[in-house]
Design an enzyme around this catalytic site. Structure first.
Site, mmCIF file in Angstrom:
data_model
loop_
_atom_site.group_PDB
_atom_site.id
_atom_site.type_symbol
_atom_site.label_atom_id
_atom_site.label_comp_id
_atom_site.label_asym_id
_atom_site.label_seq_id
_atom_site.Cartn_x
_atom_site.Cartn_y
_atom_site.Cartn_z
ATOM 1 N N ASP A 96 0.817 -1.210 0.000
ATOM 2 C CA ASP A 96 0.000 0.000 0.000
ATOM 3 C C ASP A 96 0.853 1.262 0.000
ATOM 4 O OD1 ASP A 96 -0.205 1.098 3.220
ATOM 5 O OD2 ASP A 96 0.513 -0.929 2.875
ATOM 6 N N TYR A 119 10.939 3.628 0.559
ATOM 7 C CA TYR A 119 10.416 2.261 0.476
ATOM 8 C C TYR A 119 9.327 2.166 -0.589
ATOM 9 C CZ TYR A 119 7.691 -1.878 1.748
ATOM 10 O OH TYR A 119 6.985 -3.057 1.708
#
Length: 279
Positions: A96, A119
């Site tokens: 997500d 990330y």
């Protein structure tokens, strides 16, 4: 046989528990070597490949983005190209964190990604690399994964409650905790579907109902019989090196429609995990 890249992570561990897979740890392949994936695939001749290996240290990625990029983007790209050259289906795990977390509406697969940190950027680059490889594939985005092993929120909350009467937990980040066992089951199901001719694509899987981290913590303590109190705080009060998305809700209608994979109830998954941990 299905070949799994990854061995000790939460999802890889659950895949090994199911059986019927060969899971490769870092001693068996080198994610930094673009030829390593091809050699591993040739050595095992799998029916399908699942990539459950990644750089998952979100905060550390902020100061080591080039290293995270190798593991989260370059390695999946090499793996995708090796699978495509052999017409082997590939199922790849994403996150997500490719979204910026704005709003309150669950994210659809075709919403525009806009990662907040390193990330998320490296994981998004990995998605692009898998698609660009051109082979049969599924990219599965998931969120807030937990299990009885590894580093995750459930184990952290239990450890903190061993020594603290109250803990501070953010209440303005909302998402869907997802049992690693359900992620593993979905990956295996989709790998077989690709073998059977499914067109593949990008899909979401996350637990329901949506909950904040504070709400999740409260459920953990209640289910484990802990009296630990929760002080709800905002994300601004709990700064981290990497920014976190406030809205991690994922719309899972597509995976239910195309694969008949149900949305997992994280509360049931939590009870299973706590039982395994002896609570």
């Amino acid at each position: 046989m299905i070949l799994v890249f990854g061995h000790s992570g939460q999802v890889a561990t659950e895949l090994r528990r199911v059986g019927g897979v060969t899971a490769l740890g870092r001693d068996a392949f080198d994610l930094r070597d673009p030829h390593s994936a091809a050699r591993a695939i040739d050595a095992h001749d799998p029916l399908a490949v699942i990539n459950a290996a990644a750089w998952t240290a979100v905060d550390a990625a902020e100061t080591a983005e080039s290293d995270a990029l190798v593991l989260n983007a370059e390695a999946p790209g090499a793996l995708g190209r090796a699978c495509a050259a052999r017409d082997i289906p590939l199922v790849h795990v994403s996150t997500d964190y490719v979204f910026d977390g704005t709003g309150t509406t669950p994210w659809h697969e075709d919403d525009a990604p806009a990662p907040l940190g390193a990330y998320g950027r490296t994981k998004l680059a990995g998605e692009h690399a898998v698609r660009a490889a051109g082979g049969p594939h599924v990219i599965l985005r998931t969120s807030w994964v937990f299990s009885a092993h590894g580093s995750n929120f459930v184990r952290t909350m239990l450890r903190l409650s061993d020594t603290r009467d109250r803990v501070s937990v953010v209440a303005d980040q909302v998402g869907g905790p997802t049992p690693a066992a359900d992620v593993a089951g979905a990956l295996l199901h989709m790998a077989q579907a690709l073998r059977d001719g499914h067109r593949g694509g990008t899909y979401h899987l996350a637990g329901a109902p949506h909950v904040s981290w504070a709400g999740f913590a409260r459920e953990i303590f209640d289910a484990a019989g802990r009296d630990t109190l929760i002080d709800e705080v905002t994300t601004a009060r709990y700064p981290t090196p990497a920014p976190r998305p406030l809205n991690s809700r994922l719309d899972c209608a597509a995976i239910m429609r195309d694969f008949k994979i149900p949305v997992p109830d994280w509360r049931a998954g939590l009870r299973t995990v706590l039982k395994e941990l002896g609570h």
